[in-house]
Write a protein that holds these residues in place. Sequence first.
Motif, PDB file in Angstrom:
ATOM      1  N   ASN A   6       0.804  -1.232   0.000  1.00 28.50           N
ATOM      2  CA  ASN A   6       0.000   0.000   0.000  1.00 28.50           C
ATOM      3  C   ASN A   6       0.834   1.279   0.000  1.00 28.50           C
ATOM      4  O   ASN A   6       0.747   2.092   0.935  1.00 28.50           O
ATOM      5  CB  ASN A   6      -0.952   0.003   1.196  1.00 28.50           C
ATOM      6  CG  ASN A   6      -1.892  -1.197   1.179  1.00 28.50           C
ATOM      7  OD1 ASN A   6      -1.924  -1.974   2.120  1.00 28.50           O
ATOM      8  ND2 ASN A   6      -2.653  -1.355   0.121  1.00 28.50           N
ATOM      9  N   GLU A  39       0.277   3.818  -1.555  1.00 26.87           N
ATOM     10  CA  GLU A  39      -0.614   4.961  -1.753  1.00 26.87           C
ATOM     11  C   GLU A  39      -1.233   5.500  -0.475  1.00 26.87           C
ATOM     12  O   GLU A  39      -1.913   6.543  -0.483  1.00 26.87           O
ATOM     13  CB  GLU A  39      -1.753   4.576  -2.709  1.00 26.87           C
ATOM     14  CG  GLU A  39      -2.781   3.617  -2.133  1.00 26.87           C
ATOM     15  CD  GLU A  39      -2.415   2.147  -2.261  1.00 26.87           C
ATOM     16  OE1 GLU A  39      -3.275   1.293  -2.028  1.00 26.87           O
ATOM     17  OE2 GLU A  39      -1.249   1.861  -2.600  1.00 26.87           O
ATOM     18  N   GLN A  93       0.157   9.736  -5.234  1.00 30.79           N
ATOM     19  CA  GLN A  93       0.108   8.317  -5.554  1.00 30.79           C
ATOM     20  C   GLN A  93       0.709   8.048  -6.931  1.00 30.79           C
ATOM     21  O   GLN A  93       1.464   7.091  -7.125  1.00 30.79           O
ATOM     22  CB  GLN A  93      -1.339   7.824  -5.507  1.00 30.79           C
ATOM     23  CG  GLN A  93      -1.971   7.899  -4.126  1.00 30.79           C
ATOM     24  CD  GLN A  93      -3.407   7.426  -4.126  1.00 30.79           C
ATOM     25  OE1 GLN A  93      -3.774   6.531  -4.867  1.00 30.79           O
ATOM     26  NE2 GLN A  93      -4.234   8.050  -3.295  1.00 30.79           N
ATOM     27  N   THR A 137      -1.130  -3.061  -4.060  1.00 26.75           N
ATOM     28  CA  THR A 137      -1.779  -1.752  -4.066  1.00 26.75           C
ATOM     29  C   THR A 137      -3.239  -1.861  -4.469  1.00 26.75           C
ATOM     30  O   THR A 137      -3.642  -2.786  -5.182  1.00 26.75           O
ATOM     31  CB  THR A 137      -1.053  -0.792  -5.030  1.00 26.75           C
ATOM     32  OG1 THR A 137      -1.691   0.492  -4.986  1.00 26.75           O
ATOM     33  CG2 THR A 137      -1.088  -1.298  -6.460  1.00 26.75           C
TER      34      THR A 137
END
Length: 307
Positions: free
Chosen positions: A261, A263, A271, A292
Amino acid sequence: MIRELHLQNFKCFEDQKFRLRPLTLLTGLNGTGKSSVLQSLLLLRQSYQRGLLQTYALALNGDLVSIGTGLDALFEGAKLFEGSEREEIRIEIFAEETELTAGWRFDYAKDADTLQVKDGSPPEGHPIYSIDLFTEFFQYLQAERVGPRRFFDISNIVGYHANMLGSKGEYTASFLATSVRTGLLQSVESWLGLISPGVRINLTSVRNMDIVGLEYAFAVGNQVTSNNYRSTNVGFGITYALPIIVSALESKPGTLLLIENPEAHLHPRGQAAMGRLLALAASSGIQVLVETHSDHVLNGIRVAVHD
């Protein structure tokens, strides 16, 4: 570099092969096995680091990952393999460096937190243990990373080492404070600037307390126009993204970089920038495996590949 991963009777996978490349993106609905792919590699590494994988067992719980017991690790509909008297979990890797496939077989035990290695698995000294998964050229950053803090612990290990930033990124500030690489801090600030424009990093080490303070200031161009602010008073995503940026910039060619992850807590533009950075890292000889949910990360990668 790992080219193929084959999982059998492991968690949600009855029999599944994954083709891995310099940059591999794992994406999809929740609960479909993205984390399990990473966990299979982490289990091998943490067992090897404890000297178990080569001779005795797969450690289901450790510093990198905690699965639980054999019941948690076994595919629910597991079937016996031909010639086996009980269920087995199998993990197989094809590695580019060794040009060979090596597989580990583990006897299932419902309530055990270690699973016994069966005959035929790679013994100590096998060439497979020379790949980046088992060496110092490795970094894993989990989804639950360390966010803003009043201070961060100083790592007692100086320089480049396995999992140098910690699995939660807890040693990132310490690593930056002790790094002697010219231009690293400026490069980190440049990439952070795509997340929060004009951000500047200020690090203060307190050696007699083994802690380092992390503060941010903000600039327009090269002129600092703000005071230093504690990380706890600045956007959460800046500190959360910091370990990923540092690992991508500092990892050496041949490193295996696992990230969950990237982001998290970032604006869509940040991102996309993260995707571009990871693509550049992969093009520089780092093998990147990313989990992700972000189409912005994916699109950032696509733009980087196009350019």
